[in-house]
Structure formats: structure tokens, C-alpha cells
Design an enzyme around this catalytic site. Sequence first.
Site, PDB file in Angstrom:
ATOM      1  N   GLU A   1       0.820  -1.214   0.000  1.00  0.00           N
ATOM      2  CA  GLU A   1       0.000   0.000   0.000  1.00  0.00           C
ATOM      3  C   GLU A   1       0.851   1.260   0.000  1.00  0.00           C
ATOM      4  O   GLU A   1       0.519   2.247  -0.656  1.00  0.00           O
ATOM      5  CB  GLU A   1      -0.949   0.010   1.203  1.00  0.00           C
ATOM      6  CG  GLU A   1      -2.040  -1.059   1.165  1.00  0.00           C
ATOM      7  CD  GLU A   1      -2.920  -0.949  -0.074  1.00  0.00           C
ATOM      8  OE1 GLU A   1      -2.996   0.129  -0.684  1.00  0.00           O
ATOM      9  OE2 GLU A   1      -3.535  -1.972  -0.437  1.00  0.00           O
TER      10      GLU A   1
ATOM     11  N   GLY B   1      10.534   7.677  -5.954  1.00  0.00           N
ATOM     12  CA  GLY B   1      10.062   9.016  -5.620  1.00  0.00           C
ATOM     13  C   GLY B   1       9.350   9.072  -4.274  1.00  0.00           C
ATOM     14  O   GLY B   1       9.151   8.043  -3.623  1.00  0.00           O
ATOM     15  N   TYR B   2       8.985  10.272  -3.877  1.00  0.00           N
ATOM     16  CA  TYR B   2       8.335  10.496  -2.577  1.00  0.00           C
ATOM     17  C   TYR B   2       9.075   9.729  -1.485  1.00  0.00           C
ATOM     18  O   TYR B   2       8.547   8.821  -0.848  1.00  0.00           O
ATOM     19  CB  TYR B   2       6.875  10.074  -2.618  1.00  0.00           C
ATOM     20  CG  TYR B   2       5.981  11.045  -3.365  1.00  0.00           C
ATOM     21  CD1 TYR B   2       6.428  12.298  -3.724  1.00  0.00           C
ATOM     22  CD2 TYR B   2       4.681  10.703  -3.697  1.00  0.00           C
ATOM     23  CE1 TYR B   2       5.606  13.185  -4.409  1.00  0.00           C
ATOM     24  CE2 TYR B   2       3.850  11.590  -4.378  1.00  0.00           C
ATOM     25  CZ  TYR B   2       4.326  12.828  -4.729  1.00  0.00           C
ATOM     26  OH  TYR B   2       3.507  13.694  -5.398  1.00  0.00           O
TER      27      TYR B   2
ATOM     28  N   TYR C   1      -6.675   6.198   4.129  1.00  0.00           N
ATOM     29  CA  TYR C   1      -6.795   5.248   3.038  1.00  0.00           C
ATOM     30  C   TYR C   1      -6.053   3.943   3.357  1.00  0.00           C
ATOM     31  O   TYR C   1      -6.620   2.848   3.271  1.00  0.00           O
ATOM     32  CB  TYR C   1      -6.248   5.828   1.712  1.00  0.00           C
ATOM     33  CG  TYR C   1      -5.919   4.709   0.775  1.00  0.00           C
ATOM     34  CD1 TYR C   1      -6.946   4.046   0.111  1.00  0.00           C
ATOM     35  CD2 TYR C   1      -4.624   4.218   0.658  1.00  0.00           C
ATOM     36  CE1 TYR C   1      -6.679   2.947  -0.685  1.00  0.00           C
ATOM     37  CE2 TYR C   1      -4.351   3.129  -0.136  1.00  0.00           C
ATOM     38  CZ  TYR C   1      -5.381   2.496  -0.802  1.00  0.00           C
ATOM     39  OH  TYR C   1      -5.130   1.401  -1.560  1.00  0.00           O
TER      40      TYR C   1
ATOM     41  N   ASP D   1      -9.555   5.708  -2.560  1.00  0.00           N
ATOM     42  CA  ASP D   1      -8.406   6.325  -3.218  1.00  0.00           C
ATOM     43  C   ASP D   1      -8.866   6.997  -4.511  1.00  0.00           C
ATOM     44  O   ASP D   1     -10.064   7.169  -4.741  1.00  0.00           O
ATOM     45  CB  ASP D   1      -7.336   5.274  -3.514  1.00  0.00           C
ATOM     46  CG  ASP D   1      -7.817   4.276  -4.548  1.00  0.00           C
ATOM     47  OD1 ASP D   1      -9.028   4.225  -4.821  1.00  0.00           O
ATOM     48  OD2 ASP D   1      -6.974   3.547  -5.105  1.00  0.00           O
TER      49      ASP D   1
ATOM     50  N   CYS E   1     -15.182   1.482 -21.674  1.00  0.00           N
ATOM     51  CA  CYS E   1     -16.567   1.332 -21.228  1.00  0.00           C
ATOM     52  C   CYS E   1     -17.235   0.088 -21.813  1.00  0.00           C
ATOM     53  O   CYS E   1     -18.154  -0.477 -21.211  1.00  0.00           O
ATOM     54  CB  CYS E   1     -17.368   2.580 -21.583  1.00  0.00           C
ATOM     55  SG  CYS E   1     -16.785   4.066 -20.731  1.00  0.00           S
TER      56      CYS E   1
END
Length: 342
Positions: free
Chosen positions: A43, A87-88, A126, A144, A205
Site C-alpha cells: 500500500e 520518488g516520494y 486510506y 483512493d 466502457c
Amino acid sequence: MTSKKQNADFLHVGEKLLAWYRTHGRDLPFRNTRDPYKIWICEIIFQQTRISQGLNHYNNFITRFPDVQTLADAESDEVILYWKGLGYYSRAINIHKAAQQIMNDYGGNFPSAYEDILKLRGIGKYTAAAILSICFGAVLPAVDGNFYRVLSRIFADDFDSSSSKAFNYFSELALMMMPKNEPGHFNEAMMDLGSEVCRPRNPKCDECPLQTDCLAYNLGLTTKFPVKSKRTKVSDLELTYYFVEFAGNFLIRQRGDDFIWKKLYEFPNEIRDDFKDNISHQKTVTHQLTHKKLTIHIYKVSPDDEKLFLEFASEGGFTAISLEGSHGKSFPKPLENYLTTI
DNA sequence: AAGGCGGGGTG
DNA sequence: CACCCAGCCTT
């Protein structure tokens, strides 16, 4: 709540989604497990990160750090090394701290109470809901970006997905739709539908199990949802680095935990005046990040005096390291490129 | 409530 | 180029 929502058969839609998931759900290495450690790691890795980008990182991370104890005992540098390229980077720092929290506060057992899970560094509403529903069967929607997109399309709902109230708003909708006996699978189903079918652009769709239930589709307005008021701001950032080399070693220093590239390694961003005659190469490169346009000036400097080289390193808190030695360190992507091309 | 934080991918 | 992604933390 508008009348169109009151009239919808929420639970029936949820059951259809679940049925679709049983035959069309993705086969991922963190499916078919209820180990909260593994679910937690996946997660965190996949926050703001596509599966295709983070899958190898997940597998490598779990192999090297198979449980909370191993992760808690690891060196911070090594944890960050396994995060290189994702990243982050505060996620890597937080995940390490949280492992130590679990060891100290819960005897190494992953907590199962919502309030306790929420106390762990890097875990918000979350992620807490995802872990609780998947591992412990808690009836909580893991809301999310996929939920925002899918639900806003199904109801042609123009609620601002970038507002701070979006989480609670879409949680209510999701809860009415969720089959209460399979909260984890429902959450995973919504993620799979959102990423594989109900995609941000060009949604498939004609493959969607909820097509007849989707108001946006029936109105031909799928591209209008979700509504997001926030716009990404890009600012300019100019950086200068000096690749200071002597006898095959160059100087690096670890960044702080503020600003960008937390705890990653970088080169000196200034040199002493008497090194400036030893500059042999210079180039300028631009690099586009999500929120920043980087302009990086990089110079190669080859001091001819080892004493001055070591003195400069010592005064600036730099470490002299070889190219091979640098492989155990994480560099920002734009700088990593220079390691081999300078 | 708003802003900051990466890197890869897509149109 | 703009926007998106299994969000969270700080201010």
C-alpha cells in the site's frame, strides 16, 4: 444526497463489481495474502505509483525485508536504497520508522485497531482502511483516486475530488455499495476496475461490468468526471553541483529530510575558489518533474592536491567514495545519470 | 484548507 | 506540455 442516488440499487452494483473481480481481477504478488506486513508495504509503495512502476520494487523489498523485525533492524540507507527511483522518499523514511514503532509499541505484531494503525508513520485513512479490510475483514472502504473516479462517473457526480471532503463523501457512497462480507475484495475490485477499465483517459466502457449502471456513460460524459479543481503548479528550480574527483574518488553528502530528495545523496553545490582552475567540464541539463522544472548545472572538478581535496571534504562534511562504493547509496535520478556520463 | 513531495507514463 | 497515479505530512 440527491434523489438519483437514493434510487440506485447500490448493493446490486457492488455485487456485480465483485463478480467481475473474481474473473477479471489482476494476479498480483500481494493478492492471496492477508499478511498485514505485506499489505502494508504494498500500500505504501503504490501510493501515487502505478503497479507497473513499483512491482519490481515491491518484490525486491519483500525479499530483502520479509518481516517487521528485519525492516526495523535495517540501516536507514539500505531501506532508502530499495526505494531508489520510486520518488516520494519520505515514504521510505516513514516506513522504516513505523517498523520500529511496531517493534517498540506492539511487540512486533502488526496492530489491528484502526486508531493504532493510524498512529503509524506514513499511514493515513486510506492505507489504514486498506489494511484493515484486506487483512482483518473490517467493513471499511479504502477510498483512493480510483474510488473518486469510478463513483463520480457512475453517478455523474461533480463533487470536487480534490476537496478535503472528498474522502468522507465518497466513503459514504462506497459503503452503501460494498458487500459487507467481502470488504477487502470489494476494495481490490474497485482498484482493478479503476486502473484497468475505468481509466482516467480512454476508459474501456465496452468492457465495463457496470456500464448499464453508469450515469456518465449513459449521458456520454465520462470525460467530464471526476471533477478536480486543483491544478498542478510547476515552479522553476536551478541547482548547481560539482563532481569533485581525485584518484577515482568523488565527494558526496546526504541530503537532509527537508525539501526534495529526502535523505538521498548529492554532490557538493559549491567549491572553494582555488578549485575553480581545475574545472574540466561543464554542462547544463533540464529535467522535468511533476511540480518542478529543474535546471542543473554540473561541473567536473579535478583538484591536483590530495591534501586540499581531503580538507575540502572534511570541512563540508563530504565523503570521498568510489563509483563502486556509490552503488550502495541512493542518488536522485537526474544525478544518477551523471555518475556514468560525467 | 492548501501546498509540497518524484518519477514514469500517456495524450 | 499538462495531467495522472493504491496519499500523507506539515503548516
